[in-house]
Design an enzyme around this catalytic site. Structure first.
Site, PDB file in Angstrom:
ATOM      1  CB  SER A 131       7.987  -2.156  -0.728  1.00 38.40           C
ATOM      2  OG  SER A 131       6.636  -2.272  -0.335  1.00 38.40           O
ATOM      3  CG  MET A 143      -2.225   0.102  -0.919  1.00 39.72           C
ATOM      4  SD  MET A 143      -2.130  -1.528  -1.649  1.00 39.72           S
ATOM      5  CE  MET A 143      -0.404  -1.560  -2.154  1.00 39.72           C
ATOM      6  CG  HIS A 189       8.205   2.350  -0.514  1.00 42.84           C
ATOM      7  ND1 HIS A 189       8.262   3.623  -1.037  1.00 42.84           N
ATOM      8  CD2 HIS A 189       7.108   1.772  -1.053  1.00 42.84           C
ATOM      9  CE1 HIS A 189       7.238   3.794  -1.861  1.00 42.84           C
ATOM     10  NE2 HIS A 189       6.514   2.691  -1.879  1.00 42.84           N
ATOM     11  CG  MET A 227       3.021   4.471  -9.222  1.00 42.18           C
ATOM     12  SD  MET A 227       3.809   3.747  -7.766  1.00 42.18           S
ATOM     13  CE  MET A 227       3.409   2.010  -7.942  1.00 42.18           C
ATOM     14  CG  ASP A 271       6.717   1.607  -5.636  1.00 47.17           C
ATOM     15  OD1 ASP A 271       6.977   0.399  -5.516  1.00 47.17           O
ATOM     16  OD2 ASP A 271       5.874   2.206  -4.925  1.00 47.17           O
ATOM     17  CG  MET A 294      -0.623   3.896  -3.596  1.00 50.27           C
ATOM     18  SD  MET A 294       0.010   2.221  -3.749  1.00 50.27           S
ATOM     19  CE  MET A 294       0.897   2.091  -2.209  1.00 50.27           C
ATOM     20  N   GLY A 307      -1.185  -1.053  -6.185  1.00 53.69           N
ATOM     21  CA  GLY A 307      -2.179  -1.874  -5.500  1.00 53.69           C
ATOM     22  C   GLY A 307      -1.635  -3.202  -5.013  1.00 53.69           C
ATOM     23  CG  PHE A 308      -2.319  -6.065  -6.130  1.00 55.82           C
ATOM     24  CD1 PHE A 308      -2.996  -6.718  -5.100  1.00 55.82           C
ATOM     25  CD2 PHE A 308      -3.051  -5.315  -7.042  1.00 55.82           C
ATOM     26  CE1 PHE A 308      -4.381  -6.631  -4.996  1.00 55.82           C
ATOM     27  CE2 PHE A 308      -4.438  -5.226  -6.953  1.00 55.82           C
ATOM     28  CZ  PHE A 308      -5.106  -5.896  -5.922  1.00 55.82           C
ATOM     29  CG  ASP A 345       3.830   0.431  -0.708  1.00 59.99           C
ATOM     30  OD1 ASP A 345       3.903   1.454  -1.405  1.00 59.99           O
ATOM     31  OD2 ASP A 345       4.639  -0.520  -0.803  1.00 59.99           O
ATOM     32  CG  HIS A 369       3.539   4.989  -2.467  1.00 60.92           C
ATOM     33  ND1 HIS A 369       3.737   3.890  -3.279  1.00 60.92           N
ATOM     34  CD2 HIS A 369       2.752   5.842  -3.163  1.00 60.92           C
ATOM     35  CE1 HIS A 369       3.080   4.079  -4.415  1.00 60.92           C
ATOM     36  NE2 HIS A 369       2.478   5.230  -4.371  1.00 60.92           N
TER      37      HIS A 369
HETATM   38  C1  DX5 Z   1       2.613  -1.247  -5.303  1.00 60.48           C
HETATM   39  C2  DX5 Z   1       3.446  -0.646  -4.202  1.00 60.48           C
HETATM   40  C3  DX5 Z   1       4.856  -1.090  -4.215  1.00 60.48           C
HETATM   41  C4  DX5 Z   1       5.049  -2.576  -4.051  1.00 60.48           C
HETATM   42  C5  DX5 Z   1       6.224  -2.952  -4.898  1.00 60.48           C
HETATM   43  O1  DX5 Z   1       1.382  -0.641  -5.342  1.00 60.48           O
HETATM   44  O2  DX5 Z   1       3.453   0.766  -4.293  1.00 60.48           O
HETATM   45  O3  DX5 Z   1       5.667  -0.358  -3.317  1.00 60.48           O
HETATM   46  O4  DX5 Z   1       5.268  -2.973  -2.738  1.00 60.48           O
HETATM   47  O5  DX5 Z   1       6.335  -4.326  -4.919  1.00 60.48           O
HETATM   48  P1  DX5 Z   1       7.228  -5.098  -5.979  1.00 60.48           P
HETATM   49  O6  DX5 Z   1       8.650  -4.651  -5.814  1.00 60.48           O
HETATM   50  O7  DX5 Z   1       7.004  -6.524  -5.603  1.00 60.48           O
HETATM   51  O8  DX5 Z   1       6.695  -4.761  -7.358  1.00 60.48           O
HETATM   52 ZN    ZN Z   2       4.945   1.964  -3.107  1.00 60.77          ZN
END
Ligand code: DX5
Ligand code: ZN
Length: 214
Positions: free
Chosen positions: A7, A36, A32, A136, A174, A67, A141-142, A34, A65
């Site tokens: 990611s 948001m 990946h 998930m 993820d 979100m 979110g983080f 992300d 992805h």
């Molecule tokens: C979270 C994201 C993930 C995130 C995963 O909302 O969708 O893709 O980057 O991070 P780690 O592997 O640190 O949990």
């Molecule tokens: Zn993700």
């Protein structure tokens, strides 16, 4: 062997080109990406201009992805900027079937995502349409959160559905994936792994890739 998609949320944004080259060299299967919006999740990350830059910087498949609320307004734009795969949350739209059709019409692989609090049953009507299901394993979110163990039951459910209905969708996980949690998700049927903070903390991406892919 499971596929690995690091990611980019945990990559060094000041050196994105070098990071992408290092990922290619390490033998990962894709990246990946992300997105948001500060509405669907309580954080804002990266979007279309960065995707355009990443597309120019690598030949690796890009797994976007989303979100975001109202994904139906944006999937074509993400496809135009170079996404190879786009996943949308079932919780983010009343029209999940239509959005998946939109993604497929854009000639991009389509995925549906469920949050930790959302049951597998909620995506039953679209399982025949999708190329992948993203489970998930943290609340989105983080980066850097702990893996939610109860997610393993959902992986079992999806594996059973695949067998019963003879379906071939991939199962992506993820959140909280590291050298310890990876074993159980693979045992329970995950075929695509996303790893952010664990992966990018390693000095050697090649050995991190080998550890995670097994
Ligand atoms: C979270 C994201 C993930 C995130 C995963 O909302 O969708 O893709 O980057 O991070 P780690 O592997 O640190 O949990
Ligand atoms: Zn993700």
């Amino acid at each position: 062997m499971a596929k690995l998609y690091p990611s980019l949320l945990s990559a060094n944004f000041l050196q994105l080109q070098e990071e992408l080259k290092a990922l290619e060299k390490a033998g990962v299967d894709g990246v990946h990406f992300d997105v948001m919006d500060g509405q669907f999740v309580p954080n804002i990350s990266i979007g279309l201009p960065i995707l355009e830059a990443v597309r120019k910087g690598t030949c690796l498949p890009i797994d976007v992805h989303l979100m975001i609320e109202e994904p139906e307004k944006y999937v074509e734009l993400f496809a135009e900027q170079g996404a190879d795969m786009i996943s949308v949350h079932v919780e983010a739209t009343p029209h999940i079937h239509r959005v998946i059709q939109q993604i497929k019409n854009a000639n991009v692989q389509a995925g549906v995502v469920i949050n930790p609090g959302t049951p597998v049953e909620s995506i039953a009507p679209v399982l025949k349409m999708v190329d992948y299901v993203l489970v998930m394993t943290v609340n989105p979110g983080f980066g850097g959160q702990s893996f939610i163990q109860e997610s393993l039951d959902k992986l079992d459910q999806l594996s059973n559905i695949k067998k019963e209905l003879d379906l071939t969708f991939e199962v992506e996980v993820d959140g909280g994936i590291n050298d310890e949690t990876v074993k159980s998700v693979i045992e329970h049927g995950a075929t695509m792994l996303v790893a952010g903070s664990y992966f990018f903390k390693q000095d050697d991406y090649q050995s991190a890739t080998q550890i995670l892919k097994g």
